[in-house]
Enzyme design. Sequence first.
Site, PDB file in Angstrom:
ATOM      1  N   ASP A  28       0.832  -1.210   0.000  1.00  0.00           N
ATOM      2  CA  ASP A  28       0.000   0.000   0.000  1.00  0.00           C
ATOM      3  C   ASP A  28       0.864   1.256   0.000  1.00  0.00           C
ATOM      4  OD1 ASP A  28      -2.374   1.376  -0.043  1.00  0.00           O
ATOM      5  OD2 ASP A  28      -2.676   1.311   2.125  1.00  0.00           O
ATOM      6  N   GLY A  29       0.333   2.316  -0.595  1.00  0.00           N
ATOM      7  CA  GLY A  29       1.003   3.621  -0.557  1.00  0.00           C
ATOM      8  C   GLY A  29       1.509   4.098  -1.907  1.00  0.00           C
ATOM      9  N   GLY A  31      -0.159   5.336  -4.461  1.00  0.00           N
ATOM     10  CA  GLY A  31      -0.807   6.589  -4.870  1.00  0.00           C
ATOM     11  C   GLY A  31      -0.189   7.775  -4.143  1.00  0.00           C
ATOM     12  N   HIS A  45       2.238   3.135  -9.022  1.00  0.00           N
ATOM     13  CA  HIS A  45       2.015   1.693  -9.238  1.00  0.00           C
ATOM     14  C   HIS A  45       3.174   1.088 -10.050  1.00  0.00           C
ATOM     15  CE1 HIS A  45      -1.831   2.167  -7.413  1.00  0.00           C
ATOM     16  NE2 HIS A  45      -2.388   2.816  -8.402  1.00  0.00           N
ATOM     17  N   SER A  73      -7.797  -5.368  -4.814  1.00  0.00           N
ATOM     18  CA  SER A  73      -8.855  -5.927  -3.963  1.00  0.00           C
ATOM     19  C   SER A  73     -10.203  -5.843  -4.677  1.00  0.00           C
ATOM     20  CB  SER A  73      -8.926  -5.170  -2.633  1.00  0.00           C
ATOM     21  OG  SER A  73      -9.591  -3.942  -2.799  1.00  0.00           O
ATOM     22  N   GLU A  75     -12.621  -4.452  -3.654  1.00  0.00           N
ATOM     23  CA  GLU A  75     -13.138  -3.093  -3.404  1.00  0.00           C
ATOM     24  C   GLU A  75     -12.450  -2.047  -4.296  1.00  0.00           C
ATOM     25  OE1 GLU A  75     -12.279  -5.261  -0.897  1.00  0.00           O
ATOM     26  OE2 GLU A  75     -14.393  -5.741  -0.550  1.00  0.00           O
ATOM     27  N   TRP A  77     -12.338  -1.835  -7.373  1.00  0.00           N
ATOM     28  CA  TRP A  77     -13.145  -1.469  -8.550  1.00  0.00           C
ATOM     29  C   TRP A  77     -13.814  -0.118  -8.345  1.00  0.00           C
ATOM     30  CZ3 TRP A  77     -12.481  -4.076 -12.849  1.00  0.00           C
ATOM     31  CH2 TRP A  77     -12.099  -5.419 -12.789  1.00  0.00           C
ATOM     32  N   LEU A 139       9.879 -21.209  -5.096  1.00  0.00           N
ATOM     33  CA  LEU A 139       9.035 -20.243  -4.382  1.00  0.00           C
ATOM     34  C   LEU A 139       7.662 -20.255  -5.046  1.00  0.00           C
ATOM     35  CD1 LEU A 139       8.642 -17.570  -2.620  1.00  0.00           C
ATOM     36  CD2 LEU A 139       9.527 -16.338  -4.599  1.00  0.00           C
ATOM     37  N   ARG A 202      -4.593  -1.915   9.067  1.00  0.00           N
ATOM     38  CA  ARG A 202      -5.813  -2.697   8.853  1.00  0.00           C
ATOM     39  C   ARG A 202      -5.544  -3.786   7.817  1.00  0.00           C
ATOM     40  NH1 ARG A 202      -7.684   2.710   7.138  1.00  0.00           N
ATOM     41  NH2 ARG A 202      -7.232   2.963   4.922  1.00  0.00           N
ATOM     42  N   GLU A 215       1.664 -13.298  12.357  1.00  0.00           N
ATOM     43  CA  GLU A 215       2.288 -12.129  12.993  1.00  0.00           C
ATOM     44  C   GLU A 215       2.120 -10.920  12.074  1.00  0.00           C
ATOM     45  OE1 GLU A 215       3.524 -12.040  16.047  1.00  0.00           O
ATOM     46  OE2 GLU A 215       3.035 -14.174  16.262  1.00  0.00           O
TER      47      GLU A 215
HETATM   48  C1  IPE Z   1      -5.460  -2.711  -0.008  1.00  0.00           C
HETATM   49  O1  IPE Z   1      -5.121  -1.380  -0.185  1.00  0.00           O
HETATM   50  C2  IPE Z   1      -5.490  -3.440  -1.303  1.00  0.00           C
HETATM   51  C3  IPE Z   1      -4.223  -3.517  -2.035  1.00  0.00           C
HETATM   52  C4  IPE Z   1      -3.044  -3.105  -1.659  1.00  0.00           C
HETATM   53  C5  IPE Z   1      -4.328  -4.163  -3.304  1.00  0.00           C
HETATM   54  P1  IPE Z   1      -6.224  -0.229  -0.255  1.00  0.00           P
HETATM   55  O2  IPE Z   1      -5.477   1.037  -0.411  1.00  0.00           O
HETATM   56  O3  IPE Z   1      -7.244  -0.542  -1.272  1.00  0.00           O
HETATM   57  O4  IPE Z   1      -6.892  -0.328   1.199  1.00  0.00           O
HETATM   58  P2  IPE Z   1      -7.781   0.725   1.994  1.00  0.00           P
HETATM   59  O5  IPE Z   1      -8.867   1.156   1.064  1.00  0.00           O
HETATM   60  O6  IPE Z   1      -6.895   1.865   2.392  1.00  0.00           O
HETATM   61  O7  IPE Z   1      -8.274  -0.026   3.199  1.00  0.00           O
HETATM   62  C1  IPE Z   2      -1.725   0.195  -3.246  1.00  0.00           C
HETATM   63  O1  IPE Z   2      -1.474   1.552  -3.319  1.00  0.00           O
HETATM   64  C2  IPE Z   2      -1.974  -0.426  -4.585  1.00  0.00           C
HETATM   65  C3  IPE Z   2      -3.376  -0.762  -4.848  1.00  0.00           C
HETATM   66  C4  IPE Z   2      -4.374  -0.669  -4.023  1.00  0.00           C
HETATM   67  C5  IPE Z   2      -3.662  -1.285  -6.149  1.00  0.00           C
HETATM   68  P1  IPE Z   2      -2.645   2.602  -3.296  1.00  0.00           P
HETATM   69  O2  IPE Z   2      -3.038   2.900  -4.697  1.00  0.00           O
HETATM   70  O3  IPE Z   2      -3.750   2.173  -2.397  1.00  0.00           O
HETATM   71  O4  IPE Z   2      -1.893   3.850  -2.667  1.00  0.00           O
HETATM   72  P2  IPE Z   2      -2.461   4.885  -1.620  1.00  0.00           P
HETATM   73  O5  IPE Z   2      -2.929   4.123  -0.431  1.00  0.00           O
HETATM   74  O6  IPE Z   2      -3.585   5.616  -2.307  1.00  0.00           O
HETATM   75  O7  IPE Z   2      -1.299   5.760  -1.328  1.00  0.00           O
HETATM   76 MG    MG Z   3      -4.104   2.445  -0.414  1.00  0.00          MG
END
Ligand code: IPE
Ligand code: IPE
Ligand code: MG
Length: 258
Positions: A28-29, A31, A45, A73, A75, A77, A139, A202, A215
Amino acid sequence: MSKSSIANPIRQVPRGSSLPQHVAVIMDGNGRWATQRRLPRIAGHSKGVKRVRELVSACGDKGIKYLTLFAFSSENWRRPKLEVKSLIELFVSALDEELKKLHENNIKFRVIGHIDRFGKDAVRRIKNAEALTRDNERLVLTIAANYGGRWDIAQACAELARRAQEGKIEADAITPEMIEASLSMHDAPDPDLFIRTGGEQRVSNFLLWQLAYTELYFAPILWPDFDRSQFDLALDSYTARQRRFGLTGEQIEATRQA
Ligand code: IPE
Ligand code: IPE
Ligand code: MG
């Protein structure tokens, strides 16, 4: 550690290696990483894909047997159409680019999730990659794409309900092991270590069932910055922990000495 260890917590206590056998990651992160640099989110990405390559090779080097990555995920979409489209394209093109190398490195590739929604062409490429690498053993790299933990449990329940309807099993005799056997990750041990980057603490509908005794490690680092040294920090945190599976610390010590 086999799946059948669910009924016997003593057998779940990992022995020998202190490294995790299975690592699951919410990457995550991306964006935020791009936005901080005034770049379009998709640039984050793309940079994230580079970190995936690095992590896969780090796991191979360290002898970690399973790596499961949350790529998209169920979600996700809900995001802007253009970002969703770009994410799917990036996933498919990265797969095309990496497939040869994955295979040469004896890595088994597979995808969990309801992938039909990605379109026929993407499904065909994914199936090809899975077929090509199916016997590889170094792996197991699992990508969760259009995946949701609740979807997974629901599809397992649907399968068991069908079997009950056909008279093959008794509804009253359904056990956690039977549910587990119908989940997408049925042939892998539960994750030992869960890592989430990005600072959020989360699970976001990832492997809900399988994370019961995993863990958890939350890195205050955006995924495009998660390099090998960050992974080592997560592994250090993991190896410093005592996993108890409901037992007492003394019981765990006794099984280690036995
Ligand atoms: C979780 O990240 C899904 C992926 C990394 C693919 P999100 O960025 O979608 O999660 P939320 O919306 O912050 O919980
Ligand atoms: C995780 O990064 C990748 C995917 C959910 C596909 P995000 O796109 O959720 O990045 P943030 O959380 O918005 O920084
Ligand atoms: Mg995110």
